[in-house]
Design a protein around this motif. Structure first.
Motif, PDB file in Angstrom:
ATOM      1  N   VAL A 192       8.628 -36.019  18.213  1.00 47.09           N
ATOM      2  CA  VAL A 192       8.275 -37.439  18.201  1.00 47.09           C
ATOM      3  C   VAL A 192       7.103 -37.654  19.151  1.00 47.09           C
ATOM      4  O   VAL A 192       6.810 -36.804  19.998  1.00 47.09           O
ATOM      5  CB  VAL A 192       9.478 -38.305  18.620  1.00 47.09           C
ATOM      6  CG1 VAL A 192      10.614 -38.184  17.620  1.00 47.09           C
ATOM      7  CG2 VAL A 192       9.969 -37.932  20.023  1.00 47.09           C
ATOM      8  N   PRO A 193       6.384 -38.788  19.034  1.00 43.01           N
ATOM      9  CA  PRO A 193       5.303 -39.065  19.989  1.00 43.01           C
ATOM     10  C   PRO A 193       5.805 -39.048  21.425  1.00 43.01           C
ATOM     11  O   PRO A 193       6.962 -39.390  21.708  1.00 43.01           O
ATOM     12  CB  PRO A 193       4.840 -40.470  19.573  1.00 43.01           C
ATOM     13  CG  PRO A 193       5.208 -40.583  18.121  1.00 43.01           C
ATOM     14  CD  PRO A 193       6.482 -39.814  17.974  1.00 43.01           C
ATOM     15  N   ALA A 194       4.921 -38.648  22.333  1.00 40.72           N
ATOM     16  CA  ALA A 194       5.330 -38.435  23.726  1.00 40.72           C
ATOM     17  C   ALA A 194       5.952 -39.678  24.340  1.00 40.72           C
ATOM     18  O   ALA A 194       6.984 -39.604  25.022  1.00 40.72           O
ATOM     19  CB  ALA A 194       4.121 -37.981  24.545  1.00 40.72           C
ATOM     20  N   LEU A 213       9.322 -46.279  16.788  1.00 42.01           N
ATOM     21  CA  LEU A 213       8.928 -44.943  16.327  1.00 42.01           C
ATOM     22  C   LEU A 213       8.107 -45.087  15.046  1.00 42.01           C
ATOM     23  O   LEU A 213       8.648 -45.478  14.002  1.00 42.01           O
ATOM     24  CB  LEU A 213      10.163 -44.094  16.054  1.00 42.01           C
ATOM     25  CG  LEU A 213       9.924 -42.692  15.476  1.00 42.01           C
ATOM     26  CD1 LEU A 213       9.068 -41.862  16.424  1.00 42.01           C
ATOM     27  CD2 LEU A 213      11.254 -41.986  15.202  1.00 42.01           C
TER      28      LEU A 213
END
Length: 279
Positions: A192-194, A213
């Motif tokens: 997932v994105p940081a 998200l």
């Protein structure tokens, strides 16, 4: 390649109708060994060797080589017929042949690039360590509700944060509206994105993550369904997968760099192509 065997192959196949003529100018080099000419068109040793490698035919497989050479001759016969009947000159056929030629050169260029710039073991180990750091020490199953717009997702997130039962109510509403509601498989922070990963790691099971998200053009409101300790794979288990990933990344970086550096000159007024003609 065993040339005595090639001579045997040539003389065990009927070559009736073959005659001298000019070789195909672009794809046959003067240095190429021509095994057979079929109505003046060449079947070469590199063609046979390529097909042998593609089909897994060994050099000591005499019958297999004979069969492949016979197949190449038959292909050449039909290609000759397509040329004679002007099928090869149809716009869609010329386009297909050109695209396939471009694709072959594209693939071979990247293969040579990888040979000239191999991914080192140090590169792989560094990527492995970055992966471990991004993954964190836990993994999660998530319950997600999809929203078409970021603004709608923010409203859903705010509502879920104010009322513990609101998330369940939103799941029911989303289902009745045909929006996607799903429970994920196990994921970790590297998937997932940081920013979302950090928020996810700070969220307890049963709570809603205080971040949206992004996923496939939509925005997800997420609740942590389950959590457990993450046991990362051993380096040797993922070494080759990391190598392939790094190669893909390097390839893409090279393609992007060469695209930006290319002299691209539009030959048609593409901006005007979709305009309706004036009456």
């Amino acid at each position: 390649m065993k040339y005595k065997l090639l001579i045997l192959i040539i003389f065990t196949i009927s070559l009736t109708g073959c005659q001298d003529s000019t070789r195909s100018a672009q794809l046959v080099s003067d240095d190429d060994v021509v095994l057979v000419e079929v109505d003046g068109r060449p079947v070469t040793l590199p063609m046979l060797e390529f097909l042998m490698q593609a089909r897994g035919v060994a050099e000591d497989d005499n019958q297999g080589m004979r069969d492949l050479l016979d197949e190449l001759i038959r292909l050449r016969v039909m290609a000759n017929a397509a040329e004679e009947e002007n099928i090869s000159n149809r716009p869609e056929v010329r386009a297909e042949r050109l695209i396939k030629d471009i694709e072959v050169q594209y693939i071979r260029y990247l293969e040579q690039f990888q040979r000239d710039h191999p991914v080192s073991d140090a590169d792989i180990r560094a990527a492995y360590q970055r992966q471990l750091q991004a993954a964190g020490d836990r993994r999660y199953r998530l319950e997600t509700i999809a929203f078409a717009s970021q603004s709608a997702a923010i409203k859903g997130l705010d509502a879920a944060g104010q009322d513990a039962s609101s998330f369940d109510a939103q799941i029911e509403a989303a289902g009745s509206e045909g929006r996607v509601v799903q429970r994920t498989d196990w994921i970790d922070g590297s998937q997932v994105p940081a920013g979302f990963g950090q928020a996810m790691a700070a969220t307890e099971v049963g709570q809603v993550v205080d971040a949206l998200l992004p996923f496939q053009g939509e925005w997800l409101v997420v609740r942590i369904a389950e959590s457990q300790t993450l046991e990362p794979p051993a380096f040797d288990e993922v070494r080759e997968a990391i190598r392939r990933t790094l190669n893909r990344q390097r390839n893409q970086a090279l393609i992007d760099e060469m695209f930006e550096a290319a002299d691209i000159k539009p030959m048609l007024p593409l901006d005007d192509a979709s305009k309706e003609p004036e009456n």
